[in-house]
Design a protein around this motif. Structure first.
Motif, short mmCIF file in Angstrom:
data_model
loop_
_atom_site.label_atom_id
_atom_site.label_comp_id
_atom_site.label_asym_id
_atom_site.label_seq_id
_atom_site.Cartn_x
_atom_site.Cartn_y
_atom_site.Cartn_z
N TRP A 1 0.91 -1.24 0.00
CA TRP A 1 0.07 0.16 -0.01
C TRP A 1 0.94 1.18 -0.02
N ALA A 2 1.92 1.30 0.76
CA ALA A 2 2.71 2.46 0.95
C ALA A 2 3.58 2.61 -0.20
N MET A 3 4.11 1.41 -0.82
CA MET A 3 4.68 1.48 -2.31
C MET A 3 3.97 2.09 -3.09
N GLY A 4 2.64 1.70 -2.96
CA GLY A 4 1.85 2.25 -4.27
C GLY A 4 1.70 3.74 -4.19
N TRP A 5 1.73 4.42 -3.07
CA TRP A 5 1.59 5.82 -2.76
C TRP A 5 2.95 6.57 -3.27
N HIS A 6 4.12 5.77 -3.03
CA HIS A 6 5.39 6.22 -3.62
C HIS A 6 5.44 6.45 -4.95
N MET A 7 4.69 5.29 -5.89
CA MET A 7 4.61 5.52 -7.21
C MET A 7 3.76 6.03 -7.57
N ALA A 8 2.57 6.41 -6.79
CA ALA A 8 1.65 7.70 -7.49
C ALA A 8 2.36 8.82 -7.22
N TRP A 9 3.24 9.17 -6.42
CA TRP A 9 3.90 10.35 -6.17
C TRP A 9 4.66 10.79 -7.37
N GLN A 10 5.38 9.62 -7.83
CA GLN A 10 6.11 9.83 -8.94
C GLN A 10 5.38 10.13 -10.31
#
Length: 320
Positions: free
Chosen positions: A275-284
């Protein structure tokens, strides 16, 4: 056309500024370390992190840990550095006629004349043999997987000549450590590791499509294929799909891993990782500009942190 030779100091165009190779390594070693991308450590991280994902989830799966697991983690670190170097050397050997025609790569050691093809082959073999020595300290199943990993590594440099999806072949090679490290711990390859491997491939499609957008104009001129060229202006939509695939597959992997054994807190923590990894990818994605090469490189390098995020939660789940 610009001069194909490297700068007088031999630095590579997309190296990290003031990296240790250019500033402190002995001068005679620098061309070979540049062949191994030691001046650009992001690739080693991208190869290593799936290994550590696989190891930590295997430990969570069977609720067992030993001092040998510490060696697996350390051995994967050395092995990732060596095999990333050997793979990049092989890539530069096979791409030597293309690299001289691309702005970002014409300063690499072979096209710029710093290293001969013969010297590069010797350097590649030396790195591979050292990595094989580390592999021999693992169990037989892991050794077999390590040897099998040479197949996607060997194919990858040629993939961009026959498919628009060379990033898939990069993903097959770069995430193999998820399978290997799981097996090095458990002695057998199991379903959660395979699902984790697929998640890593989706992640590779995400970050390497971003990376490939730096070269789309040059690639078009010399006939090199990539997902960046295939998707073009539709890349953000495809990157969102890869984001969802990464998070979804990793979520399945951790559920298959932890559900039978983990307590509630461990399950919450391990699910928080993707879940947190996905948020970091969304930030990118929010910062993506496919016309800005500097931004593309910055976002690509940010994927070290992307891959670190689930690892942090996996380790935390092991400790509760």
């Amino acid at each position: 056309m610009q001069d194909l030779k490297a700068a007088p100091d031999g630095q590579v165009a997309d190296a990290v500024k003031d990296n240790w190779v250019d500033t402190t390594a002995p001068a005679w070693t620098r061309p070979y370390l540049r062949l191994s991308r030691a001046d650009r450590p992001i690739g080693t991280w991208l190869l290593l992190l799936p290994c550590w994902w696989g190891l930590t989830l295997a430990m969570l799966h069977d609720q067992q840990a030993s001092w040998h697991d510490l060696w697996i983690a350390v051995g994967c670190g050395f092995g990732a550095w060596l095999m990333r170097g050997a793979g990049c050397t092989w890539n530069d050997i096979t791409d030597r006629d293309f690299d001289g025609s691309v702005d970002r790569t014409r300063s690499r050691p072979i096209p710029s004349g710093q290293v001969s093809v013969r010297g590069a082959v010797i350097w590649m073999c030396l790195q591979s043999l050292l990595a094989f020595g580390i592999l021999l300290t693992f169990n037989l199943a892991a050794i077999a997987l390590g040897i099998l990993a040479l197949l996607p590594v060997a194919i990858y440099p040629f993939a961009k000549r026959f498919t628009w999806w060379p990033q898939v072949f990069l993903g097959l090679a770069f995430n193999w450590g998820a399978l290997l490290a799981w097996t090095a711990h458990s002695g057998a390859l199991e379903a959660p590791a395979v699902v984790l491997y697929l998640a890593g491939i989706a992640w590779t499609l995400f970050y390497d499509t971003i990376y490939a957008h730096q070269d789309t104009e040059d690639d078009a001129l010399i006939g090199i294929k990539s997902t960046a060229r295939l998707f073009g202006d539709k890349s953000p939509a495809w990157l969102r799909r890869f984001l969802m695939a990464t998070v979804g597959l990793m979520g399945l992997a951790v559920i298959f891993t932890a559900l039978p054994q983990a307590n509630v807190m461990a399950m919450v923590l391990v699910l928080a990782g993707p879940w947190a990894m996905g948020w970091h990818m969304a930030w990118q994605l929010r910062g993506l500009d496919i016309e800005d090469s500097a931004k593309l490189l910055q976002l690509f390098r940010a994927n070290r942190d992307t891959g670190m995020i689930p690892l942090f939660f996996f380790v935390a789940a092991l400790l509760v």
